[in-house]
Design an enzyme around this catalytic site. Structure first.
Site, mmCIF file in Angstrom:
data_model
loop_
_atom_site.group_PDB
_atom_site.id
_atom_site.type_symbol
_atom_site.label_atom_id
_atom_site.label_comp_id
_atom_site.label_asym_id
_atom_site.label_seq_id
_atom_site.Cartn_x
_atom_site.Cartn_y
_atom_site.Cartn_z
ATOM 1 N N HIS A 1 0.859 -1.186 0.000
ATOM 2 C CA HIS A 1 0.000 0.000 0.000
ATOM 3 C C HIS A 1 0.893 1.233 0.000
ATOM 4 O O HIS A 1 1.920 1.274 0.679
ATOM 5 C CB HIS A 1 -0.898 0.004 1.238
ATOM 6 C CG HIS A 1 -1.689 1.263 1.395
ATOM 7 N ND1 HIS A 1 -2.676 1.649 0.514
ATOM 8 C CD2 HIS A 1 -1.626 2.250 2.334
ATOM 9 C CE1 HIS A 1 -3.195 2.800 0.893
ATOM 10 N NE2 HIS A 1 -2.576 3.189 1.994
ATOM 11 N N CYS B 1 -4.290 2.985 -4.888
ATOM 12 C CA CYS B 1 -3.459 3.815 -4.019
ATOM 13 C C CYS B 1 -2.168 4.246 -4.706
ATOM 14 O O CYS B 1 -1.752 5.405 -4.598
ATOM 15 C CB CYS B 1 -3.160 3.079 -2.717
ATOM 16 S SG CYS B 1 -2.239 1.522 -2.927
#
EC number: 2.3.1.-
Length: 341
Positions: A100, A214
């Site tokens: 992430h 992301c």
């Protein structure tokens, strides 16, 4: 605040990993005149979420407004990266390079730190696969993504199993310009897209669809900073991508044309049948049975139905079918038409 209840529409993280697990094991007519990759559709406003869509983990629980910085402030831009679901599984998914990404800012004048990240409102599974509700004729999607800005940087979270490093230094004036861009970007780019779809794994292969996740947000932010005159350091930056490989996609239509009163009932049934095995599983046996169905459809019969821009596409899958990569995307080059004042 959105919370998942026993009847809520949240998906367990393990479900979202079903097709990712497939990647670890594996390592109509074509549309003429179509622009590739298909441009991501933007909207004039962000719609309200449906009460049916519930998040197991509250979106942006400590979010705060983006502050206005003094023009003469000196602000460090930080690259933040850690394994997905690190809060629950630690570094486990980091071994598979499932990461992430976020951006951090550190103000020299105030000493305050800030984090901005872009992620799913209702977790990854909901953004990747729909719900088949008995009261709805069409698959029901709980798919929205948004930016979350909050004060502070969780140093332990990013450093322990990931990356926290300075990639650039900007002025307060540049920060304020980027903040305005983030607000506009957040209102017009409203949905999450897990997959990058390409014709093959080789360099130069045609890209059919780009992901919107992301890491894509981080890359867009870096690009905008470069447009405003930011000069980035010469360091390697890698990102996770989840690829599907297919021949030229075939456009099928939107919800109304497929599932409406005058829709194609055969096609509607095929799409719903495809998405059926991706539902939340109730037992290990249920999970294994669904996994085998997914394998049979995607690998043996080479079929995948993609929902993109609120429209359905058929992907004629081909080897290696699914792949997770962790590859470098270089930091952007400073635009000379702007100065960082």
């Amino acid at each position: 605040m959105l919370r998942g209840g026993p009847c809520g529409a949240h998906w367990r993280p393990a479900l979202a990993l079903a097709l990712l697990g497939l990647a670890t094991i594996l390592g109509a007519s074509p549309t003429s005149g179509q622009r590739w990759p298909v441009p991501y559709k933007r909207f004039s406003f962000r719609p309200k979420t449906d009460p049916y869509c519930q998040a197991k983990y509250t979106f942006c629980p400590t979010g705060s407004p983006i502050p206005v910085m003094k023009d003469n402030d000196v602000i460090e831009v930080l690259r933040l990266q850690a394994p997905i679901w690190e809060f629950k599984y630690g570094d486990l998914l980091g071994h598979f390079k499932l990461m992430h990404d976020a951006v951090g800012f550190r103000s020299t004048l105030t000493g305050k730190n800030y984090t901005i990240e872009w992620y799913e409102l209702f977790q990854l599974g909901n953004c990747t696969f729909p719900h088949l509700r008995p009261d709805k004729s069409a698959p029901f999607w709980c798919n929205q993504g948004a930016a979350c800005f909050f004060e502070g940087i969780d140093d332990k979270h990013w450093k322990e199993n990931g990356t926290l490093s300075v990639v650039a230094t900007i002025s307060g004036n540049t920060f304020n310009k980027v903040a305005e861009w983030v607000k506009q970007d957040n209102e017009t780019g409203i949905y999450y897209e897990t997959w990058t779809v390409r014709a093959g794994p080789g360099q130069g292969a045609q890209t059919w669809f780009e992901s919107y996740d992301c890491s894509n947000f981080v890359l867009r932010t870096y690009k905008k900073l470069a447009e405003f005159g930011t000069e980035f350091k010469k360091i390697e930056t890698n990102y996770t991508k989840i690829f599907l490989y297919s021949g030229e996609p075939i456009y099928l239509g939107n919800e109304t044309s497929i599932f409406g009163p005058k829709g194609n009932k055969t096609l509607a049934l095929a799409i719903k049948k495809f998405y059926g095995p991706f539902r939340p599983y109730l037992s290990t046996k249920d999970f294994l049975m669904n996994f085998l169905k997914i394998f049979d459809t995607v690998i043996i019969h080479r079929q995948f139905y993609l929902f993109y821009n609120f429209e359905y596409w058929f992907l004629p899958m081909k080897p290696p079918f699914v792949k997770i990569t962790y590859e470098e995307t270089p930091l952007p080059t400073r635009h000379t038409t702007f100065t960082d004042l």
